[in-house]
Motif scaffolding. Structure first.
Motif, short mmCIF file in Angstrom:
data_model
loop_
_atom_site.label_atom_id
_atom_site.label_comp_id
_atom_site.label_asym_id
_atom_site.label_seq_id
_atom_site.Cartn_x
_atom_site.Cartn_y
_atom_site.Cartn_z
N TYR B 88 2.96 8.54 -14.54
CA TYR B 88 2.98 9.08 -13.19
C TYR B 88 2.31 8.16 -12.18
N PHE B 89 1.06 7.84 -12.44
CA PHE B 89 0.29 7.13 -11.43
C PHE B 89 0.73 5.67 -11.29
N PHE B 90 0.99 5.02 -12.40
CA PHE B 90 1.42 3.62 -12.32
C PHE B 90 2.89 3.53 -11.90
N ASP B 91 3.78 4.01 -12.78
CA ASP B 91 5.21 3.79 -12.56
C ASP B 91 5.74 4.46 -11.29
N GLN B 92 5.29 5.68 -11.04
CA GLN B 92 5.89 6.42 -9.93
C GLN B 92 5.12 6.29 -8.62
N TYR B 93 3.99 5.60 -8.68
CA TYR B 93 3.23 5.42 -7.44
C TYR B 93 2.90 3.94 -7.21
N LEU B 94 1.95 3.42 -7.93
CA LEU B 94 1.51 2.05 -7.66
C LEU B 94 2.63 1.03 -7.81
N LEU B 95 3.49 1.21 -8.83
CA LEU B 95 4.52 0.21 -9.10
C LEU B 95 5.88 0.59 -8.50
N ASP B 96 5.97 1.76 -7.93
CA ASP B 96 7.23 2.17 -7.32
C ASP B 96 7.54 1.31 -6.10
N PRO B 97 8.76 0.74 -6.04
CA PRO B 97 9.10 -0.20 -4.96
C PRO B 97 8.87 0.36 -3.56
N PHE B 98 9.26 1.60 -3.35
CA PHE B 98 9.08 2.20 -2.02
C PHE B 98 7.59 2.38 -1.71
N CYS B 99 6.86 2.99 -2.64
CA CYS B 99 5.43 3.23 -2.41
C CYS B 99 4.68 1.91 -2.27
N ASN B 100 5.03 0.96 -3.10
CA ASN B 100 4.34 -0.33 -3.02
C ASN B 100 4.53 -0.99 -1.65
N ARG B 101 5.76 -0.94 -1.15
CA ARG B 101 6.00 -1.51 0.19
C ARG B 101 5.19 -0.77 1.25
N MET B 102 5.15 0.55 1.13
CA MET B 102 4.39 1.33 2.11
C MET B 102 2.90 0.97 2.04
N MET B 103 2.41 0.76 0.83
CA MET B 103 0.99 0.40 0.71
C MET B 103 0.70 -0.96 1.31
N VAL B 157 -5.00 -3.51 -8.43
CA VAL B 157 -4.01 -3.18 -7.40
C VAL B 157 -4.04 -4.23 -6.30
N PHE B 158 -5.24 -4.56 -5.83
CA PHE B 158 -5.34 -5.54 -4.75
C PHE B 158 -5.02 -6.95 -5.23
N LYS B 159 -5.36 -7.22 -6.47
CA LYS B 159 -5.13 -8.57 -6.99
C LYS B 159 -3.65 -8.83 -7.25
N TYR B 160 -2.94 -7.83 -7.75
CA TYR B 160 -1.56 -8.08 -8.18
C TYR B 160 -0.50 -7.33 -7.38
N LEU B 161 -0.80 -6.15 -6.92
CA LEU B 161 0.27 -5.34 -6.31
C LEU B 161 0.30 -5.44 -4.79
N THR B 167 6.58 -8.94 -7.55
CA THR B 167 7.51 -9.55 -8.51
C THR B 167 7.31 -8.94 -9.89
N ALA B 168 8.27 -9.20 -10.78
CA ALA B 168 8.16 -8.73 -12.16
C ALA B 168 6.92 -9.34 -12.83
N ARG B 169 6.65 -10.59 -12.49
CA ARG B 169 5.48 -11.27 -13.06
C ARG B 169 4.20 -10.53 -12.68
N LYS B 170 4.09 -10.13 -11.42
CA LYS B 170 2.87 -9.44 -10.97
C LYS B 170 2.77 -8.06 -11.61
N LYS B 171 3.91 -7.38 -11.69
CA LYS B 171 3.93 -6.07 -12.35
C LYS B 171 3.40 -6.19 -13.78
N ASN B 172 3.93 -7.18 -14.51
CA ASN B 172 3.51 -7.37 -15.90
C ASN B 172 2.03 -7.68 -16.00
#
Lengths: 191, 191
Positions: B88-103, B157-161, B167-172
């Motif tokens: 929930y917290f990672f995939d659907q929020y922090l890593l979600d493309p829409f949410c990530n852009r908003m952040m 989150v601040f370092k990678y996201l 990118t996929a690299r940062k996600k990983n």
DNA sequence: CATTATATCTAACAATCGTTAGAATGTCAA
DNA sequence: TTGACATTCTAACGATTGTTAGATATAATG
């Protein structure tokens, strides 16, 4: 202060709050009290102001790092300690008005400027990590403990020092929470 | 996808990389393939695009929070766990493309927009803190442990996201370091 | 005083910005 | 087919942007 320095100071103050693009030459000149063309006597162009700020910042930080890595810093009356982190890393880097403004500027510009993105990674993540881990190594603490400390400080930096203007309230909140984390994690805080 | 949605998607994509001001209506229209005036048929003005994005984001996140706080989420086959945070917290929020852009957009704009600064504090610090602490409480872990986890995730989150395009690299890198922190801190990782 | 160098000014330039009025399409019901 | 409405277009507006040429003022030097 001479005009060139006043331009730099004013520009940094405004860049760190709004970013590079949204601040116009006219905005800076209005605050400094000069006409636009005067800027072009002291700087090649707008970009040159930004470049000059980074040159000053890296000179400042390089000299700070030299002190940190000199034998004197470590063989002092007080050994490397949390008090040492407090004095050098907090007061003279994270909480320093000039460095703080530069960090906020990097935080904004890194998002669309590859060159600044590298500087940002270096000065906000890599160097702080190196410094804190070397302190923890000297203190014979585990790597895990060091990483936990590093993460906590980094979180506090973003929470308090890099959201908008750096006020006394935010400074205090940062120091308080940092000290309280250290106290509860390590049971001591030597000044 | 209709024109209005295409404008919103393109605008968010560009805003999240460069910020609000540096992206012009013409930039957005060029990418979408429409003329400037068409934007003003769908939106009152440029600010209205930004406002619409925040409305969609807060709707999205509110519904996510409702799921998290519903009894179902906690009385599932798997109890609240790190696996639950992962899903929930990672995939659907922090890593979600829409949410990530908003952040990333909030991260940029919070520096000179008081309204967005509040949203930024809420969605990047306060809510994540609340969520993670409630999970740790359910897991009967100490508050100190929860805070350490929160700080580590925030740092990642601040370092990678939140530095440049996700990118996929940062996600990983984010997932790997988060999982490895949990593994070494808690000795387990249940999917 | 005359000359030169330094520093700041006035006034404009082409480009780009957000925004708008009004004409030209496309769509669908009567 | 006609009319009404929804959608996109052309073409411009005034304001602001970074930048520049050239005049003016100040300070230092001979």
């Amino acid at each position: 202060m001479n005009t060139k320095d006043r331009i730099l100071e004013t520009a940094l103050s405004m860049f760190s709050e709004h970013g590079y693009d949204p601040v116009s030459i006219r905005d800076i000149c209005g605050a400094v009290g000069i006409k636009e063309s005067t800027v072009y006597y002291h700087f090649k162009n707008k970009q040159d102001i930004l470049d000059s700020l980074f040159i000053r910042f890296e000179e400042h930080v390089d000299s700070l790092l030299k002190v940190l890595h000199s034998p004197d810093a470590w063989n002092h009356s007080q050994s490397p300690s949390f008090g040492w982190i407090d004095t050098y890393f907090f007061d003279q880097y994270l909480l320093d008005p000039f460095c703080n403004r530069m960090m906020r500027l990097m935080l904004i510009e890194q998002l669309h400027n590859k060159e600044i993105q590298q500087k940002y990674s270096r000065w906000l993540f890599e160097e702080p990590y190196r410094i804190e881990m070397s302190v923890f190594e000297t203190l014979s603490q585990s790597e895990q403990t060091g990483k936990g400390f590093y993460a906590y400080i980094t979180m506090l930096v973003f929470k308090y020092l890099l959201n908008g203007k750096l006020t006394a309230r935010k400074k205090n909140a940062f120091c308080e929470e940092a000290h309280s984390y250290i106290a509860s994690s390590f049971g001591f805080w030597e000044g």
